[in-house]
Scaffold this motif. Structure first.
Motif, PDB file in Angstrom:
ATOM      1  N   GLU A  69       2.851  -8.753  13.753  1.00  0.00           N
ATOM      2  CA  GLU A  69       1.758  -7.867  14.181  1.00  0.00           C
ATOM      3  C   GLU A  69       2.068  -7.221  15.532  1.00  0.00           C
ATOM      4  O   GLU A  69       1.728  -6.058  15.779  1.00  0.00           O
ATOM      5  CB  GLU A  69       0.446  -8.647  14.231  1.00  0.00           C
ATOM      6  CG  GLU A  69      -0.125  -8.902  12.837  1.00  0.00           C
ATOM      7  CD  GLU A  69      -1.171 -10.005  12.805  1.00  0.00           C
ATOM      8  OE1 GLU A  69      -1.421 -10.619  13.872  1.00  0.00           O
ATOM      9  OE2 GLU A  69      -1.729 -10.244  11.724  1.00  0.00           O
ATOM     10  N   VAL A 104       0.725  -5.008   9.704  1.00  0.00           N
ATOM     11  CA  VAL A 104      -0.460  -5.739   9.281  1.00  0.00           C
ATOM     12  C   VAL A 104       0.024  -6.823   8.324  1.00  0.00           C
ATOM     13  O   VAL A 104       0.880  -6.556   7.473  1.00  0.00           O
ATOM     14  CB  VAL A 104      -1.494  -4.810   8.609  1.00  0.00           C
ATOM     15  CG1 VAL A 104      -0.912  -4.074   7.405  1.00  0.00           C
ATOM     16  CG2 VAL A 104      -2.732  -5.594   8.193  1.00  0.00           C
ATOM     17  N   HIS A 132       1.727  -0.303   9.864  1.00  0.00           N
ATOM     18  CA  HIS A 132       0.387   0.277   9.947  1.00  0.00           C
ATOM     19  C   HIS A 132       0.349   1.701   9.388  1.00  0.00           C
ATOM     20  O   HIS A 132      -0.707   2.162   8.944  1.00  0.00           O
ATOM     21  CB  HIS A 132      -0.102   0.282  11.409  1.00  0.00           C
ATOM     22  CG  HIS A 132      -0.552  -1.058  11.884  1.00  0.00           C
ATOM     23  ND1 HIS A 132      -1.655  -1.699  11.360  1.00  0.00           N
ATOM     24  CD2 HIS A 132      -0.046  -1.898  12.824  1.00  0.00           C
ATOM     25  CE1 HIS A 132      -1.820  -2.856  11.969  1.00  0.00           C
ATOM     26  NE2 HIS A 132      -0.847  -3.007  12.851  1.00  0.00           N
ATOM     27  N   ASP A 138      -3.508  -0.617   5.808  1.00  0.00           N
ATOM     28  CA  ASP A 138      -4.313  -1.271   6.839  1.00  0.00           C
ATOM     29  C   ASP A 138      -4.784  -2.651   6.415  1.00  0.00           C
ATOM     30  O   ASP A 138      -5.540  -3.307   7.123  1.00  0.00           O
ATOM     31  CB  ASP A 138      -5.514  -0.401   7.223  1.00  0.00           C
ATOM     32  CG  ASP A 138      -6.398  -0.052   6.031  1.00  0.00           C
ATOM     33  OD1 ASP A 138      -6.179  -0.625   4.938  1.00  0.00           O
ATOM     34  OD2 ASP A 138      -7.291   0.793   6.186  1.00  0.00           O
TER      35      ASP A 138
END
Length: 499
Positions: free
Chosen positions: A173, A178, A205, A209
């Motif tokens: 992350e 994600v 990303h 999402d």
């Protein structure tokens, strides 16, 4: 430049190009096969074991030497790999990285230390506990993939109180992904094996999402042992669920789905091997089992839907002349014992059956007027020829006779040392499973080739991710990579298939 490469990759895929995959810790290619079958292009792999690397190169690249060479990920730099495989600039070479660093790589490496490894890799190059994890991240940094898949054993959720999967997500992350992870059992996805594993998916990303996991296609009530192992793996999460930000509950299966594929569905159409008969006639002898002996299919045997899939997998169709690796271990002491076992019997039951057989042999000798006293040399000779030597109180799971009407239990790499964990359900055949039967239980098609002798082939199969499980994950990831159009097309195809 970093952002430009990412946008070029997204544009190429959404214009119809195949997503390009690099498989790390690839083994013989279970993940690769699933992804290739879902429409991905396997660009290359890194695998340390020479036999597994040869298998991967043979099945996915026609045996080209540059694709069949064993590589140590620690000593292989991304720039050198793409140059050798002629993949172009590193940042443009692949779209997806898949694989499972060995779980030992994560042992006792805490969350703060993982962050330090990522920030200061050279400072920790001496630490074998973290090194393979570090190399995996190094490849993610170099190739900038749009998506990442990590596979591992369930215990990575509770490794000495650590949730390694959560820690991996934290690091990814921080790199712009994600993430999500869960536990999936292969039996819910058409694999004739109750194999529970952790799967972690990460997307840039720019393309997604959120993360989702494939919906089950089959239904099964898992035995208590599997539910128990899942509970142990989730123990840390249960106590600190608020810290498990990226954990997803596994998609639930419905009893309305088709029943799970059974061992008989998987193996019933394969040529029988009657071990006791072959031992008596001399066909089965001590020594290396050769893979070049042909075993023609028995046309009288019923072929299940699963069997037809294994015979007709596109690109890996069954050889017309027969199977080449349908070979078994030479275990002359145990064939009669295998015939006596009941489905589900494990080592304590096998040992008791063997002791009963020993008593019967002694009684028969006594009827013939021969006395055999316990503790005598003759008694010990008979016992050694009949009873396995392991303590029945210490090795309860060493043996297991499969049920014909259930999926098999988990295949392990230990198959490379012995196959007692998977004794054939057919008492007439009275033997452990063959190499090809192990491959069937992992969902490798009949045209997939395993390099090396019997033991390395068993080990490759036991280490692999089942290709059908990999395909289910790959199809889900393809939807995210392609975007809305692919999702609509996927839904339409599923609806058409259900009619």
């Amino acid at each position: 430049m970093h952002w430009e490469a990412i946008h070029r990759k997204v544009a190429r895929i959404r214009a119809g190009g195949k997503p390009r995959v690099l498989d790390l810790f690839a083994g013989c290619g279970g993940l690769s096969l699933g992804f290739e079958s879902a429409g991905f292009a396997v660009q290359g792999a890194i695998e340390f074991d020479p036999d597994a690397a040869r298998s991967h190169g043979l099945n996915f690249h026609g045996g080209e030497s540059r694709h069949s060479r064993a590589r140590d990920i620690i000593a292989t730099h991304p720039e050198d790999l793409v140059a050798e495989l002629e993949l172009g600039p590193v940042g443009d070479a692949v779209d997806v990285i898949i694989g499972g660093p060995p779980c030992q790589a994560f042992a006792r490496v805490g969350r703060p230390k993982l962050r330090e490894i990522d920030a200061h890799p050279q400072a920790f190059r001496h630490d074998p506990r973290a090194r393979l994890y570090q190399e995996y991240l190094r490849y993610v940094d170099a190739f900038q993939p749009l998506a990442v898949l990590v596979e591992n054993v369930p215990d990575v959720l509770n490794h000495g109180g650590q949730n390694i999967a959560e820690e991996i997500c934290e690091v990814l992350e921080g790199k712009g992904y994600v993430c999500g992870y869960t536990l999936l059992n292969a039996a819910f996805y058409g694999v004739p094996q109750m194999r529970e594993r952790m799967f972690l998916i990460a997307y840039r990303h720019e393309i997604a999402d959120q993360v989702s996991f494939p919906e089950p296609t089959n239904w099964l009530v898992l035995p208590s042992g599997y539910e128990g192992s899942r509970a142990v793996a989730l123990k840390v999460l249960n106590g600190h669920i608020e810290e498990a930000h990226d954990y997803h509950e596994p998609p639930s299966a419905s009893p309305d789905l088709p029943a799970a594929v059974t061992a008989e569905d998987a193996l019933g159409d394969l040529p029988p091997i009657y071990a006791r008969h072959e031992l008596a006639t001399g066909e089965l002898r001590r020594g290396a089992r050769r893979f070049d002996k042909l075993a023609p299919y028995d046309r009288r045997r019923k072929v299940s839907a699963y069997g037809r899939l294994m015979r007709s997998w596109p690109g890996f169709e069954a050889p017309a002349e027969g199977l080449r690796d349908h070979v078994i271990r030479y275990l002359p002491r145990d064939y009669e014992l295998f015939a006596r076992l009941n489905p589900g019997d494990q080592y304590p039951q096998a040992w008791q059956h063997a002791m009963n057989m020993l008593a019967e042999k002694i009684a028969e000798l006594q009827r013939q007027g021969k006395s055999v006293r316990e503790g005598s040399a003759e008694y010990q000779r008979l016992r050694d020829a009949t009873v396995p030597p392991y303590d029945a109180t210490k090795f309860p799971n060493k043996w297991r006779k499969m049920w014909r009407d259930q999926p098999a239990r988990t295949l392990m790499a230990h198959l490379g040392k012995d196959s007692y964990s998977h004794i054939h359900y057919d008492s007439e055949q009275a033997r452990t499973i063959s190499v090809r039967e192990a491959a069937r239980l992992q969902s490798f098609p009949d045209g997939f080739v395993f390099c090396g002798t019997m033991n390395p082939a068993f080990r490759q199969i036991g280490n692999a991710v089942p290709p059908l499980m990999a395909k289910a994950l790959a199809e889900t990831m393809m939807i995210a990579l392609r975007g809305r159009a692919e999702q609509d097309d996927y839904v339409s195809r599923k609806a058409a298939a259900a009619v």
